[in-house]
Write a protein that holds these residues in place. Structure first.
Motif, short mmCIF file in Angstrom:
data_model
loop_
_atom_site.label_atom_id
_atom_site.label_comp_id
_atom_site.label_asym_id
_atom_site.label_seq_id
_atom_site.Cartn_x
_atom_site.Cartn_y
_atom_site.Cartn_z
N PHE A 1 2.19 8.56 -6.72
CA PHE A 1 2.35 10.01 -6.63
C PHE A 1 3.53 10.47 -7.48
CE2 PHE A 1 4.38 13.69 -4.60
CZ PHE A 1 3.35 14.60 -4.71
N LEU A 2 4.69 9.80 -7.29
CA LEU A 2 5.88 10.20 -8.04
C LEU A 2 5.68 9.98 -9.54
CD1 LEU A 2 8.66 8.91 -5.63
CD2 LEU A 2 7.95 11.27 -6.05
N GLY A 3 5.03 8.86 -9.90
CA GLY A 3 4.78 8.58 -11.31
C GLY A 3 3.89 9.63 -11.94
N LEU A 4 2.85 10.06 -11.22
CA LEU A 4 1.95 11.10 -11.72
C LEU A 4 2.72 12.40 -11.96
CD1 LEU A 4 -1.25 10.59 -9.53
CD2 LEU A 4 -1.11 10.34 -12.00
N MET A 5 3.55 12.75 -10.96
CA MET A 5 4.34 13.98 -11.09
C MET A 5 5.23 13.90 -12.33
SD MET A 5 3.54 15.97 -8.69
CE MET A 5 1.90 15.34 -8.49
N ALA A 6 5.96 12.79 -12.43
CA ALA A 6 6.92 12.63 -13.53
C ALA A 6 6.21 12.67 -14.88
CB ALA A 6 7.70 11.33 -13.37
N THR B 1 5.09 2.43 -14.03
CA THR B 1 3.82 2.09 -14.66
C THR B 1 2.94 3.34 -14.79
OG1 THR B 1 3.98 -0.01 -13.53
CG2 THR B 1 1.89 0.46 -14.59
N VAL B 2 2.82 4.07 -13.68
CA VAL B 2 1.93 5.24 -13.67
C VAL B 2 2.45 6.32 -14.61
CG1 VAL B 2 1.13 7.14 -12.24
CG2 VAL B 2 0.97 4.81 -11.41
N ARG B 3 3.76 6.50 -14.62
CA ARG B 3 4.32 7.52 -15.51
C ARG B 3 3.96 7.19 -16.97
NH1 ARG B 3 8.94 7.62 -18.69
NH2 ARG B 3 9.57 9.72 -19.29
N TRP C 1 8.52 1.17 -4.65
CA TRP C 1 7.79 2.27 -5.30
C TRP C 1 8.09 2.36 -6.79
CZ3 TRP C 1 10.37 6.29 -7.76
CH2 TRP C 1 11.75 6.35 -7.55
N VAL C 2 9.29 1.87 -7.17
CA VAL C 2 9.74 2.11 -8.54
C VAL C 2 8.77 1.56 -9.58
CG1 VAL C 2 11.57 1.66 -10.18
CG2 VAL C 2 12.11 2.08 -7.82
N LEU D 1 0.83 -1.21 0.00
CA LEU D 1 0.00 0.00 0.00
C LEU D 1 0.86 1.25 0.00
CD1 LEU D 1 -3.07 0.56 0.15
CD2 LEU D 1 -2.70 1.09 2.57
N LEU D 2 1.88 1.24 0.87
CA LEU D 2 2.77 2.39 1.00
C LEU D 2 3.52 2.64 -0.31
CD1 LEU D 2 2.90 3.78 3.73
CD2 LEU D 2 5.15 2.77 4.08
N SER D 3 4.07 1.56 -0.89
CA SER D 3 4.80 1.70 -2.16
C SER D 3 3.88 2.23 -3.24
CB SER D 3 5.32 0.35 -2.66
OG SER D 3 5.95 -0.34 -1.65
N CYS D 4 2.65 1.72 -3.23
CA CYS D 4 1.70 2.10 -4.25
C CYS D 4 1.38 3.59 -4.17
CB CYS D 4 0.42 1.26 -4.10
SG CYS D 4 -0.76 1.52 -5.41
N VAL D 5 1.13 4.06 -2.96
CA VAL D 5 0.79 5.47 -2.80
C VAL D 5 1.96 6.36 -3.21
CG1 VAL D 5 0.26 7.26 -1.10
CG2 VAL D 5 -0.92 5.05 -1.03
N ILE D 6 3.14 6.04 -2.68
CA ILE D 6 4.31 6.88 -2.98
C ILE D 6 4.70 6.78 -4.45
CG2 ILE D 6 6.78 7.14 -2.52
CD1 ILE D 6 6.11 6.39 0.39
#
Lengths: 330, 291, 338
Positions: B109-114, B170-172, B164-165, B101-106
């Motif tokens: 977030f970072l992927g969205l920003m990037a 994936t999100v990015r 988190w990576v 859960l923690l990795s997913c949230v962080i």
């Protein structure tokens, strides 16, 4: 137009259905038509009309969950509906060729154009290597590609969209097929390029004496290209006939509506005459005529009896209980 | 996209997929054990007052010398192996889920920003991700744990640092795709601020592939945590996870006292196997490319 | 009367492969930083009066959609002025733009991509309202219901998701969204090109009705000349990022001056059988926007081109009767022989 005793292609009561999770999609539901050798026919209709599925059915390119349920496709006297895949493979390319809307789907991006053309000839002709190369060069030149020898070594992505479609046409014509099915061949192209490609297709096909089925949504393209037009709505033929006659005096209100929907620069109207409503869900077609809900001339009988295709005039027939008289608006 | 249709379609396919059903059954069994298990066993294995040293190294009940009070036998301190496995599963599952859960949230977030802002933010985040990916994740976790010392909170930090990576990448990727879509442009024309566009439009549309990643990652994290604990740098001895239980039994494994290691090991295997079965099914269902 | 929209010398460039590593290359033994820049729009000027419909036509890659998106400030223009109701918005930040958003809204091409698949119709339509006005939620709901009725949908549609609608209905939702803040200008980027002809006619009629009712001005982007002829008051023809000709509708169709306009008009297929042979048949294809031709952008395909066209870029010149043309032929009409 050449007339023969027996048409090159005779399709009767063709039914191609898709058995999906949300119900049976009767994409093609009882389509019949004839095509003479050398004849050019336009298969028109809007999305969901089933026009592309007819084209794919003729080549046996229907994949599950789709299936040709019933009907007959007689090509030069031979039954193609549910013919064995091996026989269909022999026919594809050699007797019947297909031109797709997106040239990238029919060209393999990892092989050179020359190799793809050569493969076609190797599969379908007895020519030796040198003669095959000779034919490839001739074909590319005839579709208007300069420096044909060199371009044989190019990959598809090195051509522009219009040029790629020329290559696709060259490949389709290579083995001198007797029937060509072109599925929206110019829809992805710009008008000036479209004009070039249409001119080219018309010339090359006439020259080879092949027949053409042009699948398109664009009535203007049809008007410029074909001898005969067949209009589909919800998987059924609603009208067919010689192109001038049908476009000038359509008998089916749907055909009339389609023609009126196109803005005509020669006669600008303050409002376009539109067809009201939307295409019904093909998984749950109403009883009777599928067009009745959008038709201003619908009567009680239209919701009871599905109209069948009846001859109205010279070569023109329509599936309507109350066909329009010449010049009448829907 | 078509949430409702998709939901029924997935249910439809699930019913016809044996491995998906088995995976679900295994996981439900594990969940049941973790939730209800402690009240079913008499002993709290970590309450020293309840332990009886006289009962140490009893074999499972079906072997000679077995005691019906201890179904799966006991360990060197007279601890019931079944109870220990149940409590250990609880800790392992808790760590696996919360770290995911923690990795997913962080990571999200970072992927969205990037993906959304690009430029130097993107370059920075993605280079850190690349560096992180060039080391085996086990090695990083091991290094961090030896620096931090043992403890559940420290394990969570280490696993998140490792995990988190995959979300960020994936999100990015999905964000880059979504950002070009017309509905995002429409939101801009509507006057939405970047934060609102990201939160309301992009996030809901990049979530689907994360379900698959997260499912599989819970399994991976359980394994990594077990390895760390087995090496003695994971959970503290007072809160033994399955990995630590295996390690405790490992010392006496070759004396023929196999049960203290085997049962926690089987438990890990079952849990990860179930997760992977379900993960494979979800991957096939939710991957648009396979459709 | 001030124009609703006045665009002056708008330029829009895009940098390809913007990553630092991608831009480094070796040249003559030295590291070299290079930018690959596409000029999508190279200095376009026009204006739209209140209640006027200006159509931009041209083929793919001519920059017409980029003009639309630069004006809607989805992109940040490289240079030029965009005066919306007198105020230049070309270089405002997204936050500064907010008060001007309600004067200008947009309708998109793809009815399947332009609506967020995870939002309900009521939230889609209300989005500009919520972002730009301080309306209470009750008022928003009322307004959404009124808008849906206006575009031919009904209140029960508000609770559904976009995938439950056909292409034409989705485009109606997009139109309701654009109307929600009472804009004076609507930018419509190929709003009917993804639709079937019968539905296309419905949407065109709807757009005309709404213009009459709300006094809207449209910037209408399209590649389809017959659609443009139906809806536009004035037409601009674009090629490779340049505006090559503008004229009132009837003037353009009756007396096109630029060779490209003439080619475009004669290439368009028509269902009308009584038509003369094409006046100009174009050969070849549009050159890449990465390397614009020198001089006139159209000279590589123009049957009339001569040496002057390679040396000097023709400017848009007023030819009277509202028609402007960017072509050297206007100086030397004797060359205009078929």
């Amino acid at each position: 137009m050449t007339t023969e005793m027996q048409p090159l292609l005779r399709v009767r009561e063709l039914r191609t259905w898709f058995h999906t999770f949300s119900g049976i999609v009767k994409a093609v539901n009882g389509v019949s038509f004839d095509l003479a050798a050398g004849e050019v026919m336009g298969l028109v209709g809007e999305s969901g009309g089933g026009k592309s599925v007819v084209g794919y059915s003729l080549l046996g390119l229907i994949d599950p969950p789709g299936k040709i349920e019933s009907g007959s496709i007689l090509f030069d006297g031979e039954e193609l509906a549910n013919a064995p895949e091996r026989r269909l493979r022999e026919i594809r390319g050699r007797e019947i060729a297909m031109i797709f809307q997106d040239p990238m789907t029919s060209l393999n991006p990892v092989h050179t154009v020359g190799r793809q053309m050569d493969e076609m000839l190797r599969l379908h002709t007895e020519l030796d290597k040198k003669a095959r190369r000779q034919r490839c060069v001739e074909m590319l030149e005839s579709v208007g590609i300069a420096r044909a020898e060199e371009r044989l070594e190019s990959y598809p992505h090195q051509f522009s969209g219009g040029m790629r479609q020329r290559v696709v046409i060259a490949i389709a014509l290579l083995a001198k097929p007797r029937l060509i099915i072109a599925d929206e061949p110019t829809t992805a192209l710009d008008v000036t390029i479209q004009a070039q490609i249409l001119r080219l297709m018309r010339r090359e096909i006439r020259q080879q004496g092949a027949s053409l089925i042009l699948v398109t949504h664009d009535l203007a393209v049809v008007a410029e290209m074909v001898d005969k037009i067949t209009v589909l709505y919800c998987g059924r033929v609603v009208e067919t006939g010689p192109v001038r006659q049908v476009l000038e005096a359509p008998a089916h209100p749907y055909t009339r509506g389609l023609i009126d929907s196109i803005p005509d620069p020669a006669h600008r109207l303050p409002r376009l005459r539109q067809i009201p409503g939307t295409v019904p869900d093909i998984r749950a077609l109403p009883k009777g005529c599928a067009f009745r809900a959008r038709c201003s001339g619908a009567a009680a009988i239209c919701s009871e009896v599905e109209p069948s295709l009846v001859a109205r005039a010279e070569g023109q027939s329509a599936a309507c209980h109350f066909p329009l008289v010449s010049g009448e608006t829907a | 996209m078509m949430t409702r249709i998709l939901a029924t379609q997935i249910a439809f396919n699930w019913r016809r997929n044996l491995s998906a059903i088995s995976g679900t059954v295994i996981l439900l069994a594990c969940l049941f054990m973790v939730a209800v298990g402690p009240s079913l066993v008499a002993q709290n294995p970590y309450d020293v007052m309840q332990l009886n040293l006289l009962d140490s190294y009893l074999p499972p009940v079906w072997l000679e010398g077995g005691n019906p009070n201890y179904l799966l036998g006991t360990d060197g301190q007279g601890r019931d192996v079944l109870a220990a496995v149940i409590y250990g599963t609880r800790i392992s599952a808790l760590i696996g889920l919360s770290a995911t859960l923690l990795s997913c949230v962080i990571g999200t977030f970072l992927g969205l920003m990037a993906g959304y802002f690009g430029g130097w933010i993107d370059a920075l985040i993605m280079r850190v991700a690349d560096i992180q990916l060039s080391f085996p994740s086990m090695l990083i976790a091991l290094f961090l744990m030896s620096a931090f010392g043992t403890g559940i909170d420290k394990i969570l930090i280490s696993l998140t640092a490792v995990g988190w990576v995959v979300y960020a990448r994936t999100v990015r990727g999905s964000t880059l795709g979504e950002r070009q879509r017309e509905y995002v442009q429409a939101a801009r024309v509507a006057g939405l601020r970047d934060a609102a566009i990201i939160w309301r439009h992009i996030l809901p549309n990049v979530m689907t592939p994360l379900i698959v990643v997260a499912t599989v990652q819970v399994g991976t994290f359980i394994l990594i945590e077990a390895s760390l604990s087995f090496l003695g740098v994971g959970v503290p001895v007072t809160q033994p996870s399955l990995g630590l239980l295996i390690k405790n039994g490992f010392d006496v494994l070759f004396s023929g006292l196999w049960w203290t290691s085997l049962f926690p090991g089987l438990m890990i295997m079952a849990m990860v196997f179930g997760i992977n079965l379900l993960g494979d099914f979800l991957r096939d269902e939710l991957n648009p490319r396979l459709k | 009367m001030t124009a609703m929209l006045e665009v002056q010398d708008l330029r829009q460039e895009f940098r390809l492969n913007p990553g630092l590593l991608d831009r480094i290359s070796m040249k003559g033994g030295r590291l070299h930083l290079q930018d690959r820049i596409v000029s999508a729009v190279s200095g376009v000027s026009f204006s739209i009066a209140k209640r006027e419909v200006l159509a931009l036509v041209g083929e793919s890659g001519c920059g017409k959609s980029t003009v639309a998106k630069a004006i809607a400030r989805i992109y940040r223009p490289t240079a030029g002025n965009i005066r919306l109701d007198g105020q230049d918005i070309a270089s405002l930040s997204q936050a500064e733009l907010l008060p001007y958003r309600s004067k200008m809204q947009m309708i998109f091409q793809d009815p399947f991509a332009s609506l967020d698949p995870r939002q309900k119709v009521r939230d889609i339509v209300a989005e500009p309202l919520r972002a730009q006005s301080g309306l209470a939620s009750g008022e928003v709901a009322e307004r959404v219901a009124a808008l849906l009725a206006k575009v031919g949908l009904n209140t029960e549609h508000a609770g559904r998701y976009p995938h439950q609608f056909s292409g034409g209905q989705r485009q109606r939702i997009g139109i309701a969204r654009a109307l929600s803040v009472n804009p004076g200008l609507i930018i419509a980027d190929e709003p009917v090109s993804a639709l079937d002809v019968s539905v296309q006619a419905q949407i065109l009629n709807l757009m005309m009705d709404l213009r009459d009712e709300f006094g809207l001005a449209y910037l209408f982007i399209s590649h389809d000349l017959s659609v443009v002829h139906h809806i536009a008051d004035r037409i601009g023809v674009m090629y490779l990022g340049f505006l090559v000709e503008t004229a009132p509708r009837d003037r353009l169709f009756a007396m096109p001056r630029h060779p490209y306009t003439r080619a475009l008009l004669s290439a368009a297929p028509s269902i009308n059988p009584t038509r003369s042979r094409p006046e100009i048949e174009l050969q070849g294809e549009v050159p890449s926007a990465l390397a614009l031709p020198s001089g006139c952008c159209f000279r590589t395909r123009c049957p009339y081109a001569w040496d002057r066209c390679a040396q000097e870029r023709p400017a848009l010149r007023d030819m009277g009767d509202g028609q402007s043309v960017a072509c050297h032929l206007t100086d030397e009409p004797q060359r205009d022989m078929p």
